[in-house]
Design an enzyme around this catalytic site. Structure first.
Site, PDB file in Angstrom:
ATOM      1  N   PRO A 116      -1.623   5.023  -1.178  1.00  0.00           N
ATOM      2  CA  PRO A 116      -1.546   5.891  -1.750  1.00  0.00           C
ATOM      3  C   PRO A 116      -2.081   6.811  -1.081  1.00  0.00           C
ATOM      4  O   PRO A 116      -3.467   6.773   0.012  1.00  0.00           O
ATOM      5  CB  PRO A 116      -1.911   5.082  -3.265  1.00  0.00           C
ATOM      6  CG  PRO A 116      -2.558   3.872  -3.313  1.00  0.00           C
ATOM      7  CD  PRO A 116      -1.787   3.334  -1.362  1.00  0.00           C
ATOM      8  N   CYS A 117      -1.605   7.949  -1.290  1.00  0.00           N
ATOM      9  CA  CYS A 117      -2.327   9.390  -0.878  1.00  0.00           C
ATOM     10  C   CYS A 117      -3.087  10.040  -1.790  1.00  0.00           C
ATOM     11  O   CYS A 117      -3.925  10.730  -1.388  1.00  0.00           O
ATOM     12  CB  CYS A 117      -1.257   9.973   0.088  1.00  0.00           C
ATOM     13  SG  CYS A 117      -0.324  10.656  -1.338  1.00  0.00           S
ATOM     14  N   GLN A 118      -3.015   9.965  -2.615  1.00  0.00           N
ATOM     15  CA  GLN A 118      -4.487  10.606  -3.740  1.00  0.00           C
ATOM     16  C   GLN A 118      -5.302  10.662  -3.885  1.00  0.00           C
ATOM     17  O   GLN A 118      -6.620  12.091  -3.450  1.00  0.00           O
ATOM     18  CB  GLN A 118      -3.715  10.017  -5.197  1.00  0.00           C
ATOM     19  CG  GLN A 118      -2.328  10.310  -5.907  1.00  0.00           C
ATOM     20  CD  GLN A 118      -1.798   8.988  -5.829  1.00  0.00           C
ATOM     21  OE1 GLN A 118      -2.275   8.499  -4.382  1.00  0.00           O
ATOM     22  NE2 GLN A 118      -0.772   9.160  -6.394  1.00  0.00           N
TER      23      GLN A 118
END
Length: 136
Positions: A90-92
């Site tokens: 996940p990049c968030q």
């Protein structure tokens, strides 16, 4: 020699697709399994890569060291050395538009866990030779 790879945080299978689409890579790299916690993404992955992986994709919480260690042991028994990890976590937690909590964000815990396991895997000669990390 074929290089065995895992696709972690696999989503719908972008790394697996890239390996298969590349003539050079497909003759040298075999994605032995893929892992993602998102069951909808896993269903799309299974559809996109039907019959090409055994098992096609696993639903597994990568923040669990016990679960991931068991998976690695099983895969090593079946396929030998796992040379590469392809990862798209996940990049968030790390983007400018996200909450910018970095490793303190719960969505980063699985990636943090995998990196924390590396020293122990090195001692067992079980660490990958290559880690490819993608952050969209």
């Amino acid at each position: 020699e074929m290089l065995n790879a895992l696709e972690l945080f696999s989503g719908i299978g972008g790394f697996t697709y890239a390996v298969r689409a590349s003539t050079r890579a497909s003759s040298r790299v075999r994605v032995v399994t893929a892992v993602d916690i998102n069951t909808t993404a896993n269903a799309v992955f299974a559809h996109n890569h039907s019959g090409k992986l055994d098992p096609p994709v696993l639903s597994l919480d990568l923040s669990s060291e016990q679960q991931f260690s068991a998976l690695l042991a099983k895969l090593r028994k079946q396929h030998g050395r796992i040379h590469a990890w392809f990862m798209a976590p996940p990049c968030q937690p790390f983007t400018r538009q996200g909450n910018q909590h970095g490793v303190k964000d719960a969505r980063a815990s699985a990636m943090v866990n995998l990196f924390a396991m590396l020293p122990g895997l090195c001692e067992q000669d079980a660490a990958p030779d290559l880690i490819v990390l993608e952050n969209v």
